[in-house]
Design a protein around this motif. Structure first.
Motif, PDB file in Angstrom:
ATOM      1  N   ARG A   1       0.835  -1.206   0.000  1.00 24.93           N
ATOM      2  CA  ARG A   1       0.000   0.000   0.000  1.00 24.93           C
ATOM      3  C   ARG A   1       0.864   1.248   0.000  1.00 24.93           C
ATOM      4  NH1 ARG A   1      -3.318  -2.879   3.671  1.00 24.93           N
ATOM      5  NH2 ARG A   1      -2.374  -1.797   5.460  1.00 24.93           N
ATOM      6  N   ARG A   2       1.943   1.220   0.794  1.00 28.49           N
ATOM      7  CA  ARG A   2       2.837   2.379   0.846  1.00 28.49           C
ATOM      8  C   ARG A   2       3.474   2.640  -0.513  1.00 28.49           C
ATOM      9  NH1 ARG A   2       4.687   3.123   6.311  1.00 28.49           N
ATOM     10  NH2 ARG A   2       2.755   3.483   7.483  1.00 28.49           N
TER      11      ARG A   2
ATOM     12  N   THR B   1       1.192   4.433  -2.797  1.00 31.28           N
ATOM     13  CA  THR B   1       0.867   5.802  -2.400  1.00 31.28           C
ATOM     14  C   THR B   1       1.883   6.774  -2.977  1.00 31.28           C
ATOM     15  OG1 THR B   1      -0.059   4.995  -0.318  1.00 31.28           O
ATOM     16  CG2 THR B   1       0.490   7.341  -0.443  1.00 31.28           C
TER      17      THR B   1
ATOM     18  N   ARG C   1       3.709   8.184   3.777  1.00 31.31           N
ATOM     19  CA  ARG C   1       2.721   8.092   4.843  1.00 31.31           C
ATOM     20  C   ARG C   1       1.758   9.274   4.715  1.00 31.31           C
ATOM     21  NH1 ARG C   1       4.671   9.263   9.552  1.00 31.31           N
ATOM     22  NH2 ARG C   1       2.908   8.347  10.652  1.00 31.31           N
ATOM     23  N   SER C   2       0.617   9.037   4.114  1.00 30.54           N
ATOM     24  CA  SER C   2      -0.358  10.111   3.931  1.00 30.54           C
ATOM     25  C   SER C   2      -1.760   9.559   4.144  1.00 30.54           C
ATOM     26  CB  SER C   2      -0.244  10.712   2.528  1.00 30.54           C
ATOM     27  OG  SER C   2      -0.619   9.761   1.551  1.00 30.54           O
ATOM     28  N   ARG C   3      -2.677  10.466   4.392  1.00 35.56           N
ATOM     29  CA  ARG C   3      -4.085  10.082   4.444  1.00 35.56           C
ATOM     30  C   ARG C   3      -4.840  10.882   3.395  1.00 35.56           C
ATOM     31  NH1 ARG C   3      -7.541  13.587   7.156  1.00 35.56           N
ATOM     32  NH2 ARG C   3      -6.537  15.214   8.403  1.00 35.56           N
ATOM     33  N   THR C   4      -5.900  10.299   2.899  1.00 33.94           N
ATOM     34  CA  THR C   4      -6.706  10.919   1.857  1.00 33.94           C
ATOM     35  C   THR C   4      -8.063  11.312   2.421  1.00 33.94           C
ATOM     36  OG1 THR C   4      -5.613   9.620   0.140  1.00 33.94           O
ATOM     37  CG2 THR C   4      -7.727  10.590  -0.425  1.00 33.94           C
ATOM     38  N   GLN C   5      -8.522  12.483   2.029  1.00 32.94           N
ATOM     39  CA  GLN C   5      -9.834  12.958   2.460  1.00 32.94           C
ATOM     40  C   GLN C   5     -10.564  13.524   1.253  1.00 32.94           C
ATOM     41  OE1 GLN C   5      -9.786  15.532   5.890  1.00 32.94           O
ATOM     42  NE2 GLN C   5     -11.816  16.381   5.467  1.00 32.94           N
TER      43      GLN C   5
ATOM     44  N   ARG D   1      -4.768  14.972  -0.303  1.00 30.47           N
ATOM     45  CA  ARG D   1      -3.763  14.147   0.372  1.00 30.47           C
ATOM     46  C   ARG D   1      -3.056  14.989   1.428  1.00 30.47           C
ATOM     47  NH1 ARG D   1      -1.402  12.335  -5.018  1.00 30.47           N
ATOM     48  NH2 ARG D   1      -2.760  10.644  -5.721  1.00 30.47           N
TER      49      ARG D   1
ATOM     50  N   CYS E   1       0.052  14.767   4.122  1.00 33.87           N
ATOM     51  CA  CYS E   1       1.228  14.022   4.548  1.00 33.87           C
ATOM     52  C   CYS E   1       1.235  13.879   6.063  1.00 33.87           C
ATOM     53  CB  CYS E   1       2.501  14.732   4.072  1.00 33.87           C
ATOM     54  SG  CYS E   1       4.029  13.924   4.623  1.00 33.87           S
ATOM     55  N   GLN E   2       1.458  12.674   6.546  1.00 35.94           N
ATOM     56  CA  GLN E   2       1.472  12.423   7.984  1.00 35.94           C
ATOM     57  C   GLN E   2       2.812  12.755   8.622  1.00 35.94           C
ATOM     58  OE1 GLN E   2      -1.759  11.154   9.566  1.00 35.94           O
ATOM     59  NE2 GLN E   2      -1.869  12.439   7.736  1.00 35.94           N
TER      60      GLN E   2
END
Length: 285
Positions: A23-24, A27, A37-41, A53, A55-56
């Motif tokens: 998965r990484r 991304t 390392r990110s999250r999507t909204q 996106r 970034c964490q």
């Protein structure tokens, strides 16, 4: 911080660990720090939805589908003329940013570059400042302004003491290359002053600035630090007067320089001024 419990779980279950790695790898890396390392909204707005996106690691926010091809423009007539944009009779935000920069640098014979000015005629007012010797306009395409022009994508051997980038850096689609390109155009003791909003870590669905046309990059303080350190630049954040009015509390001037003495001068300047100068606080952006 390392999540010890999560690491232990992945060690016990190699297949899950392999899925995490896969998965990484799928991304896209952060456009500032390179982390995957990110999250999507997904944010639904009135006219369309946006996939954001975040970034964490450095908290850089990418609105990567909100792009505009500025090289396709043939004139500035389609650009909005707001109170922050300088006219022949009215000094806009770029002028005030430049006047502040001149006051900080405390030198004569300055070469100034105004980057991405659109319809602004503030270069005319900047040229009249006693300490300024030369003003150059710069962008990704020559839109026919009546001034010396530099195509930023073609580069130049000329270097500038002061570069003004007002409401430009949020349009960067590749900050890792576009910021260094600006830094390279500074003299050793030069100063770059940017005006943009800074991400405060809260819910991006509530940040209207991110969804303005062409706004693809939203920087956190940590992301700005990554950008500066990678190019061995020093940086500072200052609040412009317009942040107390219509522009909102997230508006900042970001100042970049290689010079320690310039950093001292910035501190001295803001020991005398509560806010950085801007257009009238009652103006609408």
């Amino acid at each position: 911080m390392v999540d010890v419990q999560r690491v232990s779980q992945l060690v016990r279950d190699p297949r899950e660990g392999a899925r995490v790695v896969a998965r990484r790898l799928r991304t896209p890396p952060c456009l500032v720090c390179g982390s995957r390392r990110s999250r999507t909204q997904v944010v639904d707005r009135k006219k369309r939805s946006y996939e954001i996106r975040i970034c964490q690691r450095c908290q850089y926010v990418s609105n990567f589908t909100n792009t505009v091809d500025y090289t396709a423009f043939e004139s500035v007539e389609s650009f909005r003329l707001s109170p922050r944009v300088g006219t022949a009779e009215h000094q806009g935000r770029e002028f005030h940013m430049a006047a502040m920069g001149v006051d900080i640098l405390q030198r004569q014979g300055l070469k100034v570059m105004v980057f991405g000015a659109g319809r602004s005629l503030d270069y005319q007012h900047i040229a009249k400042l006693p300490a300024v010797d030369r003003v150059v306009m710069s962008d990704v395409v020559d839109l026919g302004v009546d001034a010396d022009f530099l195509n930023i994508t073609e580069g130049t051997s000329e270097r500038f003491d002061l570069i003004i980038a007002c409401e430009v850096v949020e349009h960067f689609t590749d900050p890792r290359s576009e910021f260094p390109r600006l830094f390279k155009l500074l003299t050793r003791n030069g100063l770059l002053v940017c005006s943009t909003n800074i991400y405060d870590g809260r819910n991006v669905a509530n940040h209207r600035y991110l969804y303005s046309r062409g706004h693809t990059s939203y920087y956190s303080p940590k992301a700005i630090g990554v950008i500066a350190r990678r190019s061995r630049m020093r940086f500072d954040f200052r609040v412009p007067a317009i942040a107390t009015g219509s522009a909102g509390l997230r508006k900042r001037y970001v100042l970049f320089t290689r010079s320690r003495s310039n950093m001292d001068r910035i501190v001295q300047y803001f020991g005398r001024h509560a806010y950085a100068p801007s257009e009238d606080v009652g103006a609408t952006e």
